[in-house]
Design an enzyme around this catalytic site. Structure first.
Site, PDB file in Angstrom:
ATOM      1  N   GLN A 203      -4.692  -5.144   6.771  1.00  0.00           N
ATOM      2  CA  GLN A 203      -5.698  -6.073   6.233  1.00  0.00           C
ATOM      3  C   GLN A 203      -5.745  -7.379   7.008  1.00  0.00           C
ATOM      4  OE1 GLN A 203      -7.996  -5.373   4.105  1.00  0.00           O
ATOM      5  NE2 GLN A 203      -7.178  -3.438   3.387  1.00  0.00           N
TER       6      GLN A 203
ATOM      7  N   CYS B 143      -4.665   2.464  -3.844  1.00  0.00           N
ATOM      8  CA  CYS B 143      -3.453   2.970  -3.167  1.00  0.00           C
ATOM      9  C   CYS B 143      -2.281   2.010  -3.335  1.00  0.00           C
ATOM     10  CB  CYS B 143      -3.679   3.215  -1.668  1.00  0.00           C
ATOM     11  SG  CYS B 143      -4.912   4.432  -1.324  1.00  0.00           S
TER      12      CYS B 143
ATOM     13  N   ASP C 254       2.957  -4.560   7.993  1.00  0.00           N
ATOM     14  CA  ASP C 254       1.749  -3.751   7.833  1.00  0.00           C
ATOM     15  C   ASP C 254       0.564  -4.710   7.906  1.00  0.00           C
ATOM     16  OD1 ASP C 254      -0.447  -2.403   6.923  1.00  0.00           O
ATOM     17  OD2 ASP C 254       0.458  -1.711   5.044  1.00  0.00           O
TER      18      ASP C 254
ATOM     19  N   LYS D  43     -10.690  -0.453  10.058  1.00  0.00           N
ATOM     20  CA  LYS D  43     -10.897  -1.610   9.173  1.00  0.00           C
ATOM     21  C   LYS D  43     -11.343  -2.833   9.957  1.00  0.00           C
ATOM     22  CE  LYS D  43      -7.943   0.106   5.566  1.00  0.00           C
ATOM     23  NZ  LYS D  43      -6.804  -0.085   4.665  1.00  0.00           N
TER      24      LYS D  43
ATOM     25  N   HIS E 264       0.874  -1.173   0.000  1.00  0.00           N
ATOM     26  CA  HIS E 264       0.000   0.000   0.000  1.00  0.00           C
ATOM     27  C   HIS E 264       0.921   1.236   0.000  1.00  0.00           C
ATOM     28  CE1 HIS E 264      -2.811   2.929   1.820  1.00  0.00           C
ATOM     29  NE2 HIS E 264      -3.790   2.088   1.558  1.00  0.00           N
TER      30      HIS E 264
HETATM   31  C1  LIG Z   1      -5.789   0.647   4.562  1.00  0.00           C
HETATM   32  C2  LIG Z   1      -4.401   0.199   4.538  1.00  0.00           C
HETATM   33  C3  LIG Z   1      -3.375   1.007   5.038  1.00  0.00           C
HETATM   34  C4  LIG Z   1      -3.633   2.385   5.580  1.00  0.00           C
HETATM   35  O1  LIG Z   1      -4.520   2.383   6.655  1.00  0.00           O
HETATM   36  P1  LIG Z   1      -5.091   3.797   7.187  1.00  0.00           P
HETATM   37  O2  LIG Z   1      -6.174   3.389   8.118  1.00  0.00           O
HETATM   38  O3  LIG Z   1      -5.610   4.529   5.982  1.00  0.00           O
HETATM   39  O4  LIG Z   1      -3.960   4.508   7.834  1.00  0.00           O
HETATM   40  C5  LIG Z   1      -2.097   0.512   5.004  1.00  0.00           C
HETATM   41  N1  LIG Z   1      -1.826  -0.698   4.497  1.00  0.00           N
HETATM   42  C6  LIG Z   1      -2.777  -1.508   4.017  1.00  0.00           C
HETATM   43  C7  LIG Z   1      -2.411  -2.851   3.497  1.00  0.00           C
HETATM   44  C8  LIG Z   1      -4.093  -1.079   4.005  1.00  0.00           C
HETATM   45  O5  LIG Z   1      -5.044  -1.884   3.520  1.00  0.00           O
END
Ligand SMILES: *Cc1c(COP(=O)(O)O)cnc(C)c1O
Length: 404
Positions: A201, A362, A198, A224, A121
């Protein structure tokens, strides 16, 4: 077994008409809807508990502080962290990654290397680009294979004694690929480097045990995982967070301030400058309880059933191309239909009350890999049903006729 209709009833936002149709919400990888318990927690906080945290000796301030710190304990339990001071509250996964990348600007030197991948992302690309620009370190990229898996052989070849940090997504938000994080973490440590995952998800869909993984830094967003917007988590190992330079500065993050020199607060407060999103953090506990009560493995099973069903049914559409066919995948499917621009499809589906995501999600480097401008993406949550998938596919077929 999960009773879908009972769960659905707990989400007020799902019970509305969009363009005269019952809303079908398939944009969960961007943000999930919030159950009533989370909405109530936000409202109750402002009704009865509102005060600044960690500052006052008075009743409300104590109450707000206790609730804020209770969420920290819930997060600690949720990801099995060893210490609650290893849980830092941020604005979101983006902010968590920026916190670490900002610290690494002064840790890294010319000749050092950071490794990320082609399927990140933008939140896990741009902070490292800036970190490298400022520190003089070099950014290395793990390429992707056509099916949407990481090229693990290339990764092993990139690792060297120059590698200081590897930053990789647990689950791709565009392809659904579940990366082999255990293996990536072990290889990274064997090379003497640190690792950031990260988990934006992954945290809503899979059980994450930071101690079992032995991960150094792990990031995710409340929004999320059925929680409020503007709340995120950075987990970091205590010894690493202790030496990581502070991020934002100001109140709350200090021990003692004089106009000559300031000493910083202990963890976790060192990284929580200013007044945080107290209502959001307090309500995040209700979202975590909601997930824990259902059982994250039950949630994963429900979403996996939906994913398999969606792929099976979508496969019947003529001229469909799936983007990302990794061996291990989580609850989303990305696709293109020949002759149908994803944007046009998104607009037509919206007219039929169906929310899907279209575009580059993104993650432009992924689109570059497949030489496409974007995809249509359906992503699933606990309240979605097979009937909704059927309705969506009927709508896609209609769109295909209208635009064909
Ligand atoms: C949504 C997402 C982000 C960013 O999350 P935010 O809540 O917008 O800060 C980073 N990495 C992944 C894989 C995402 O799906």
């Amino acid at each position: 077994m999960i009773d879908g209709s009972k769960i659905r009833a707990q989400f007020p936002a799902l019970h509305q008409k969009v363009n005269g149709k019952d809303l079908i919400y398939f944009d969960n990888a961007a943000s999930s809807q919030k159950p009533q318990v989370v909405l109530d927690a936000i409202s109750n906080y402002y009704h009865y508990d509102n005060a600044n945290v960690h500052r006052g000796v008075h009743y409300l301030s104590q109450k707000a502080t206790d609730k804020f710190e209770n969420t920290r304990k819930s997060v600690q339990a949720f990801i099995n962290a060893k210490n609650s001071c290893e849980i830092i509250f941020t604005k979101g996964a983006t902010d968590s990654i920026n916190l670490v990348a900002n610290g690494y600007r002064s840790i890294l030197n010319k000749g050092d290397e950071i490794i990320i991948s082609q399927m990140e992302h933008h939140s896990n690309i741009v902070p490292w680009q800036i970190c490298c620009e400022i520190s003089g370190a070099e950014l290395k990229i793990i390429p992707m294979l056509d099916d949407g898996d990481l090229d693990m052989e290339a990764f092993e070849n990139l690792l060297s004694e120059k590698t200081k940090l590897v930053a990789i997504t647990h689950i791709s938000n565009s392809l659904g690929t579940i990366n082999p994080v255990e293996k990536i973490i072990n290889k990274t440590h064997a090379a003497g480097a640190k690792i950031l995952i990260d988990g934006a998800q992954a945290a809503p869909h899979t059980f994450v045990d930071v101690q079992a993984l032995d991960v150094d830094y792990y990031c995710f967003s409340a929004q999320k995982m059925y929680g409020p917007t503007g709340v995120g988590v950075l987990y970091g190992k205590k010894n690493l967070l202790t030496t990581l330079p502070p991020y934002q500065s100001g109140g709350e993050m200090i021990k003692e301030v004089s106009l000559k020199k300031t000493t910083y607060a202990d963890l976790p407060h060192k990284f929580e400058a200013g007044t945080p999103n107290i209502a959001g953090v307090v309500a995040f506990k209700s979202a975590l309880d909601f997930i824990t009560d259902l059982g994250i493995e039950n949630i994963a099973k429900h979403e996996d059933d939906l994913l398999k069903y969606a792929i099976e049914k979508l496969s019947e559409i003529s001229d469909i191309q799936f983007i990302g066919k990794a061996k291990k995948r989580a609850a989303l499917v990305s696709f293109n239909i020949e002759g149908l621009h994803p944007y046009d499809m998104g607009v037509l589906l919206d007219k039929m009350g169906i929310a899907i995501r279209t575009g580059h999600h993104c993650a432009q480097p992924i689109m570059e890999h497949y030489k496409i401008s974007g995809t249509a993406r359906m992503s699933f949550a606990i309240y979605n049903t097979k009937q909704e998938i059927d309705s969506c596919i009927t709508a896609i077929k209609k769109a295909q006729i209208m635009l064909g």
